[in-house]
Design an enzyme around this catalytic site. Sequence first.
Site, PDB file in Angstrom:
ATOM      1  N   LYS A   1      -6.881  -4.451  12.550  1.00 30.51           N
ATOM      2  CA  LYS A   1      -5.475  -3.848  13.243  1.00 30.51           C
ATOM      3  C   LYS A   1      -5.838  -2.703  13.489  1.00 30.51           C
ATOM      4  CE  LYS A   1      -2.208  -2.815  10.014  1.00 30.51           C
ATOM      5  NZ  LYS A   1      -1.526  -1.605  10.133  1.00 30.51           N
ATOM      6  N   ASN A   2      -6.292  -1.571  12.567  1.00 27.96           N
ATOM      7  CA  ASN A   2      -5.984  -0.206  12.630  1.00 27.96           C
ATOM      8  C   ASN A   2      -7.112   0.299  13.540  1.00 27.96           C
ATOM      9  OD1 ASN A   2      -3.866  -0.202  10.846  1.00 27.96           O
ATOM     10  ND2 ASN A   2      -5.075   0.433   9.154  1.00 27.96           N
TER      11      ASN A   2
ATOM     12  N   CYS B   1       4.932   1.408   7.635  1.00 29.14           N
ATOM     13  CA  CYS B   1       5.318   0.648   6.177  1.00 29.14           C
ATOM     14  C   CYS B   1       5.810   2.183   5.259  1.00 29.14           C
ATOM     15  CB  CYS B   1       4.095   0.375   5.293  1.00 29.14           C
ATOM     16  SG  CYS B   1       3.571  -1.183   6.016  1.00 29.14           S
TER      17      CYS B   1
ATOM     18  N   PRO C   1       4.894  12.336   7.196  1.00 31.48           N
ATOM     19  CA  PRO C   1       5.383  13.517   8.137  1.00 31.48           C
ATOM     20  C   PRO C   1       4.099  13.324   9.421  1.00 31.48           C
ATOM     21  CG  PRO C   1       4.223  14.331   6.392  1.00 31.48           C
ATOM     22  CD  PRO C   1       4.452  12.963   6.100  1.00 31.48           C
ATOM     23  N   ILE C   2       4.591  13.966  10.641  1.00 28.23           N
ATOM     24  CA  ILE C   2       3.523  14.049  11.762  1.00 28.23           C
ATOM     25  C   ILE C   2       3.556  15.436  12.144  1.00 28.23           C
ATOM     26  CG2 ILE C   2       4.036  11.677  12.798  1.00 28.23           C
ATOM     27  CD1 ILE C   2       5.798  12.940  14.712  1.00 28.23           C
ATOM     28  N   ASP C   3       3.643  16.038  11.031  1.00 24.66           N
ATOM     29  CA  ASP C   3       3.421  17.821  11.398  1.00 24.66           C
ATOM     30  C   ASP C   3       2.268  18.199  11.851  1.00 24.66           C
ATOM     31  OD1 ASP C   3       2.709  17.040   8.787  1.00 24.66           O
ATOM     32  OD2 ASP C   3       3.245  18.922   7.882  1.00 24.66           O
TER      33      ASP C   3
END
Length: 419
Positions: A25-26, A119, A125-127
Site C-alpha cells: 500500500k505505502n 489514521c 503535522p505537515i510542517d
Amino acid sequence: MDFLKAISVRESSYLKGTIEIQGSKNTVLPIIAATVLTDGISVIHNCPDIKDVEVMCELLQCLNIKTCYKDHVLSIDTRKAQYAMLPYELTGKLRSSVLMLGAMLGRWGRAEIGMPGGCTIGTRPIDIHLEGFSRMNVDICMKDHLLCCDSFYLQGCDFHLRYPSVGATENLLLAACGAKGRTILRGAAKEPEIIELCNYLQSIGVLIDGIGSDVLVIKGTKYLCCADYINVYDRIVAGTYLLMAAAIPSELLLTGIDDIHYIKNILKVCAQLGLNVIRFDRCLHVWSNGIVAPGKFATGIYPEFPTDLMPVLISVLLRAGGDSQVTETVFENRFSVVDELKKLDGKLYVKGNTVFIEKTDQLCGHTVKATDLRQGAALIVAGLMAFGYTTITDTSYIDRGYEDIVGDLNRVGAEITYI
Ligand code: EPZ
C-alpha cells in the site's frame, strides 16, 4: 466508509497453509501520485485491491485522469490531465492525498487541495512538507479550508528535513521532479517506499543520486515519459502474518516475498519471539509452537522495527511467558490498542511512550473496536489468541490496507467471518 462492518474471530489452536502477500500500500500510493507528472499511459502491476487505492484513483479522476483497475493491474491515462482543485470530501479520506501537492506542483506549479486525512495515530503535522515547498519558491496559504500552493517559478533548493518524514520526503521528491535546477534533500527518509519511488521516478526520466541514503539529489525536468511499475510486496502485511505465526501454533508458507531485505528488521524480532523461518525462492516457510519469548523492543525509522507493526507486536507479547516492553519512537499517540486489549483481559499499561505488557494467563473474547488500520489488524491477531469469540467492530479501517485479511486467515484454518 461503512463503519458498521464487524468481524467475528474465534480462538485458534493451529494455523496451517499458504498466504500470498499482497502488493504494498505505502509504496503504490506515492507512485500513483507520481503518474500525475507524466503524459501518457502507465501500468502498475501487483496493485493491491484496497480502499486507499480506490480513493487515490478518485483523486486522479478529478484531474481528468482516467484509471482502470482489474486483477491487480492499474492503468492510468494522463494524456488529458487538467488542473483542478481536489476537494476535502476526497482528500480527507486518506493521508497520501497530501502527495498530490508535490505531484501537482511538479506538473502545474500550483495545487489547491483539501487537508489530508488518514489514521488518527498522532497530530500528524505537515510542517516539514510545507517548509520544503516554500524553500522551492512556493507561496502557501489556507483559503476556504483548502491548502493552496502556488509557484510562479518552481526552483530547486538545498533543504534539510529536521525529521526524516516519509511523506515529506516523498512530497518534496515529487515537486523536485518539475523544479528548475537541482534539489538536494538532506536528512531524507530511507524507508523502502522512498527507494521504490526514486526507482520509479528514474524510470520516467528523473535523475536522482543518493538513492537509499539520507541525501537525495534530484535534477528536475519537464520532459517525463511513462513507465510500467511492478509493485513490491507489502512488508507490513507480511510482518502482521509473521508476528501472528509467532503467537499461534502454526506452519505457514508466505509467498510473493521477492526481496527479504526490506523485512530483515521484522524477521529479527520474530526470531527473538521464537518463530522459525526458512526462506526459499520467493517464499518464507515459518512455523512455531506458539510459545512467545518476552523481551524489550522499540520502534524506529528504517531499518529499525516499523511503528506500523507496533500494535500487532503488543498483541503477540500478551502470549509471552514473562513481562515485556515496547517503546514507540515515531508517533506520539499510537497506543489505542492498549485499552481494547484490556477488554480482552490483557494485562498491559502505557507509561510515557512505552507499553508495559505483563504476563497474561489467558485472553478472553469480548467486543472491541478498531480505531485505525494497524490497530484493527492487531485486534484480529489478539482475537485468534483469546478464549471463545471476539467481535471487532468498525473494521472498515482494516480494509484501507489489508486486501482480504478475513479470506487469508480462513484459508489457513482460522474461524473468522464478517458479521
Ligand atoms: C508514513 O506516514 C506511512 N503512511 C505510515 O503508515 C507510517 O507509519 C509512517 O510513514 C512512518 O513509517 C504512508 O506511507 C501512507 P511521517 P507519514 O511523515 O508519511 C512527524 C500505515 O498504517 N512529522 O514519516 O505520515 C509525524 O508527526 C501508515 O500504513 C512532522 O512532525 O509518516 C510523525 O511523528 C500509518 N512534520 C513522524 O514525523 C511533518 O511535516 C513520522 O511521520 C511530517 C511528519
